[in-house]
Design an enzyme around this catalytic site. Structure first.
Site, PDB file in Angstrom:
ATOM      1  N   LYS A  35     -16.979 -44.193 -67.535  1.00 58.65           N
ATOM      2  CA  LYS A  35     -18.108 -44.111 -68.449  1.00 58.65           C
ATOM      3  C   LYS A  35     -18.258 -45.435 -69.192  1.00 58.65           C
ATOM      4  O   LYS A  35     -17.252 -46.051 -69.570  1.00 58.65           O
ATOM      5  CB  LYS A  35     -17.861 -42.981 -69.452  1.00 58.65           C
ATOM      6  CG  LYS A  35     -17.700 -41.619 -68.791  1.00 58.65           C
ATOM      7  CD  LYS A  35     -19.021 -41.104 -68.247  1.00 58.65           C
ATOM      8  CE  LYS A  35     -18.859 -39.716 -67.621  1.00 58.65           C
ATOM      9  NZ  LYS A  35     -20.155 -39.141 -67.218  1.00 58.65           N
ATOM     10  N   ASP A  37     -21.105 -45.213 -65.330  1.00 57.90           N
ATOM     11  CA  ASP A  37     -22.062 -44.185 -65.745  1.00 57.90           C
ATOM     12  C   ASP A  37     -22.387 -44.382 -67.224  1.00 57.90           C
ATOM     13  O   ASP A  37     -21.500 -44.336 -68.070  1.00 57.90           O
ATOM     14  CB  ASP A  37     -21.401 -42.812 -65.525  1.00 57.90           C
ATOM     15  CG  ASP A  37     -22.324 -41.651 -65.865  1.00 57.90           C
ATOM     16  OD1 ASP A  37     -23.450 -41.888 -66.326  1.00 57.90           O
ATOM     17  OD2 ASP A  37     -21.897 -40.497 -65.658  1.00 57.90           O
ATOM     18  N   GLU A  56     -24.951 -45.482 -62.996  1.00 61.80           N
ATOM     19  CA  GLU A  56     -25.500 -44.130 -63.061  1.00 61.80           C
ATOM     20  C   GLU A  56     -26.183 -43.889 -64.405  1.00 61.80           C
ATOM     21  O   GLU A  56     -25.682 -44.310 -65.447  1.00 61.80           O
ATOM     22  CB  GLU A  56     -24.345 -43.143 -62.872  1.00 61.80           C
ATOM     23  CG  GLU A  56     -24.723 -41.687 -62.924  1.00 61.80           C
ATOM     24  CD  GLU A  56     -23.557 -40.791 -62.482  1.00 61.80           C
ATOM     25  OE1 GLU A  56     -22.718 -41.248 -61.676  1.00 61.80           O
ATOM     26  OE2 GLU A  56     -23.500 -39.642 -62.959  1.00 61.80           O
ATOM     27  N   GLU A  88     -28.490 -35.990 -62.382  1.00 63.88           N
ATOM     28  CA  GLU A  88     -27.952 -34.808 -63.053  1.00 63.88           C
ATOM     29  C   GLU A  88     -28.907 -34.264 -64.110  1.00 63.88           C
ATOM     30  O   GLU A  88     -28.787 -33.109 -64.490  1.00 63.88           O
ATOM     31  CB  GLU A  88     -26.561 -35.069 -63.629  1.00 63.88           C
ATOM     32  CG  GLU A  88     -26.538 -35.936 -64.855  1.00 63.88           C
ATOM     33  CD  GLU A  88     -25.115 -36.190 -65.368  1.00 63.88           C
ATOM     34  OE1 GLU A  88     -24.397 -36.997 -64.740  1.00 63.88           O
ATOM     35  OE2 GLU A  88     -24.722 -35.593 -66.373  1.00 63.88           O
ATOM     36  N   ASP A 131     -28.230 -31.802 -58.472  1.00 64.60           N
ATOM     37  CA  ASP A 131     -27.465 -30.928 -59.366  1.00 64.60           C
ATOM     38  C   ASP A 131     -27.816 -29.481 -59.034  1.00 64.60           C
ATOM     39  O   ASP A 131     -28.956 -29.066 -59.199  1.00 64.60           O
ATOM     40  CB  ASP A 131     -27.786 -31.246 -60.829  1.00 64.60           C
ATOM     41  CG  ASP A 131     -26.868 -30.504 -61.789  1.00 64.60           C
ATOM     42  OD1 ASP A 131     -26.734 -29.273 -61.632  1.00 64.60           O
ATOM     43  OD2 ASP A 131     -26.310 -31.146 -62.687  1.00 64.60           O
ATOM     44  N   HIS A 157     -23.896 -34.529 -58.316  1.00 61.39           N
ATOM     45  CA  HIS A 157     -23.284 -34.460 -59.629  1.00 61.39           C
ATOM     46  C   HIS A 157     -22.342 -33.266 -59.668  1.00 61.39           C
ATOM     47  O   HIS A 157     -22.726 -32.163 -59.275  1.00 61.39           O
ATOM     48  CB  HIS A 157     -24.363 -34.280 -60.702  1.00 61.39           C
ATOM     49  CG  HIS A 157     -23.816 -33.967 -62.064  1.00 61.39           C
ATOM     50  ND1 HIS A 157     -24.150 -32.829 -62.765  1.00 61.39           N
ATOM     51  CD2 HIS A 157     -22.930 -34.645 -62.835  1.00 61.39           C
ATOM     52  CE1 HIS A 157     -23.516 -32.824 -63.918  1.00 61.39           C
ATOM     53  NE2 HIS A 157     -22.767 -33.907 -63.992  1.00 61.39           N
TER      54      HIS A 157
END
Lengths: 451, 451
Positions: free
Chosen positions: A230, A258, A284, A311, A334, A361
């Site tokens: 992340k 992400d 992402e 997602e 998703d 996801h």
């Protein structure tokens, strides 16, 4: 039950009960799942079980949420599911298009969407349960039910409305027909090697550098070859953590990052370019998930880093645009945000048409269990390729499921049990139902004592 | 209260109570509001009232819904509004950006959106009530509060996140500054002539040809110069009805048509071109409201007929794309689907930047009352123009409001009472609160007797 040759035949079986639960896991205790946007989620689910008049035959489905607000989604699930009592299963699956219409196009509820937000999350839960039930009734894991359905029959189940300019029903059938050759060979390949995964479990934003280092080393030992961390709160932190991970994983393994939607479009370009020295495979959710044109601008500016999103892409029409405009290089479907298999397969087909790999996801509770079926189906029947394709993997909460994912050497093993792998154990439900489950009652009591 | 020069000053006034109602009007009885997608709506609202510690000072707001499902939106409104008790009004409006963040960016609830569907509808209700309260506390109709705010102060209230590539805060301030010259002249113009409206009341899809003819004739007598009818169920019907209307209104008056999302992209092009002999000013909602690129294709193919959409465009990022890509020639903001004034003014500014006229969606209950303030503000402070701009008008349910719109010669008269014109009468609430209001209880009793 011995499968007949008619995939719809269910011997008149009927739904006799619907039970619905608000399930919450206190994941915020250890910051698993923390990112730049969601700082302390409690991974949760609106969970629905359809019971039938055959002892032991039922269907389970859910939509994934992150804590507060789950009670509202659960009420919407109740609205959609309550009318299913008394329905014959064969009618439900034979007329899947009508069922899809019923749960996503109700003229009152679509005002509250349409096909987005709470109403669409709830539709996913109900349809996921229906697909689980169908696969169980046929005695097949869901991916195999999908593979064995005649392409024309499968396409009748899909959400294709508003896609005609990009994907007609006839084209969908033709794509599935074309890929029939090689089914058995690809199934064998999956049975032997599994489907590659990538792990998100090492790089949650709430983890310390030492924790990240430890988890990446452990993941390398376990055989993972692709890692996601992340980013997006602080550039220096991101650079430091990304360098730690890159040093540990070497040059051959893939690194994805992400940002969970934290940036403006110009800021995303700047930040990703600043990170790119680390060697990123994809960025992402760089910005607002509704900003198709913004993603396209970012994609052009950060290439060869690929832009990934999905997602929070709430329906197939969003994906139609992301794919047709070149806004994404990685398509992250998703299964709980879109309308289950019906809508996700439409997106698999469009992704194949635009030659964009699908990497679902799965950062949530139970998403790994569900999406593995879609990726297996994608490889066997749609894309025919594993290149640059991985299923996301997060480590937590698999023990809550009766048929959890099985991982070996960083790959998902082919699911074998009948159904959609969507059943939570009775113990998990008893413990984590909110607010009446044993865990939540104990926490409330402890809190009351502290006061 | 005598306004001080500090627009935030509220003498320490505090919110002491929040009351929330699910209000439903049985409009399906007479098919007012019927269209190709919504065949029998009961116009409804999740209604919130913020009471203060000053006798007689309160703020009302709502979001518009169409019947079943309103109870779920209402629960979300409760979630968002309950924490407002005990807040000082001056803090709420001085830190409007924080309040906006709180009701639209809660990290749990944004998973259920983000900024779309049920959560965003609920945010609109709460923020609409806050703006009403602010305007009442200042003793000003909302449009005047907005006009009198310093541009820098107003821009601090706006939803500008994710717009930086198209509209920065500095640019927003500059646009408002530039238009300051001429404020008083334009206010005078509105006071004398009102703001032009168009009527949708003649052409609901459930009405017969004779009804349509009668209503159009009546509307011409009342002074309307622009008319909208519903289309999309049957091309021959549409042609017949459109010809009737065109024959009655002559060549100078404008005719718009609204398909309420029923078409695929190629079908929309075909259908609109088949209708275009009638002379259409715009085609509204030709296809899926999420399909920005699809609208752009349609816009190019049906020109000079303009493409209009917005009543289902769920946030400013959607409008950013519709506007910047040339997908719409008419921008239909919705005060109850987007986050109130905060987000709608952002869209007014972007529309001005891309030179697209704003014609607000008002086909619902109370929407006419609310959006008139935005259109007045748009003319006075943003666009400076009335060309090809109309506020939608529907005839029903104005009597439910304490300060209903006033129409003269097909134009909206400038609102004069303090606030946002959003207050429903106590009698309306007592009658139409669902399911406990007197009207609904009587209907339930009658139904029980028939059984």
């Amino acid at each position: 039950m011995k499968p007949s040759t008619d995939p719809w035949e269910m011997n008149g079986l009927t739904i006799v009960d619907v039970s619905i639960h608000d399930i919450r896991f206190p994941t915020s205790d250890y910051l698993g799942g923390s990112d730049a946007m969601n700082t302390a989620p409690d991974y949760s689910a609106s969970y629905v079980q359809l019971s039938t008049d055959r002892e032991g035959l039922f269907g389970c489905g859910f939509t994934f949420t992150i804590g507060r607000g789950t009670e509202i989604v659960t009420r919407m699930v109740e609205q959609l599911a309550r009318d299913l009592v008394g329905r014959r299963i064969d009618d439900m699956v034979r007329f899947m298009a009508e069922l899809l219409q019923e749960v996503t196009q109700d003229s009152f509820l679509r005002w509250l969407g349409p096909e987005k937000g709470v109403t669409h999350l709830a539709a996913a839960a109900v349809l996921n349960a229906t697909w689980d039930l169908w696969a169980r009734a046929r005695g097949l894991p869901l991916w195999r039910l999908l593979v064995e359905l005649d392409p024309e029959d499968l396409v009748k189940c899909l959400a294709l409305r508003y896609l005609e300019d990009v994907l007609t029903p006839e084209e969908a059938v033709a794509m599935l027909q074309r890929r029939r050759r090689g089914h058995e060979e690809r199934i064998r390949h999956l049975a032997e090697n599994g489907y590659p995964g990538y792990t998100t479990s090492a790089g949650w934003l709430g983890y310390s550098d030492a924790q990240v280092q430890h988890l990446v080393e452990k993941a390398i030992d376990e055989g993972w070859s692709a890692f996601k961390i992340k980013v997006g709160r602080d550039l220096d932190d991101d650079l430091r953590r990304a360098r730690i991970v890159r040093r540990l994983i070497g040059e051959e393994r893939h690194l994805m990052v992400d940002a969970n939607q934290v940036w403006e479009v110009p800021q995303a370009i700047e930040w990703v370019n600043a990170l790119s020295e680390i060697g990123l495979h994809w960025i992402e959710e760089p910005t607002c998930p509704d900003d198709i044109l913004g993603h396209a601008v970012i994609a052009r500016a950060v290439a060869p880093v690929l832009v990934a999103t999905g997602e929070h892409a709430h329906n197939r029409v969003m994906f139609k645009q992301f794919l047709s405009s070149g806004a994404i290089g990685v398509c992250q479907i998703d299964i709980c945000r879109m309308a289950s298999v019906n809508e996700n397969i439409s997106v698999l087909l469009m992704a194949e048409k635009f030659d964009v790999p699908v990497c679902p996801h799965a950062g949530g509770v139970g998403l790994c269990e569900l999406v593995q079926h879609l990726s297996m189906f994608d490889y066997i029947a749609v894309s025919g390729s594993l290149e640059n394709r991985w299923i996301e993997y997060v480590e937590h909460l698999h023990e809550m499921f009766v048929d959890p994912v099985r991982i070996k050497n960083g790959s998902y093993l082919l699911p074998e049990a009948p159904g959609f792998s969507s059943e939570m154990s009775p113990e998990a439900i008893a413990a984590y139902a909110y607010p009446t489950g044993t865990v939540w009652r104990a926490r409330a009591a402890a809190q009351a004592r502290r006061r």
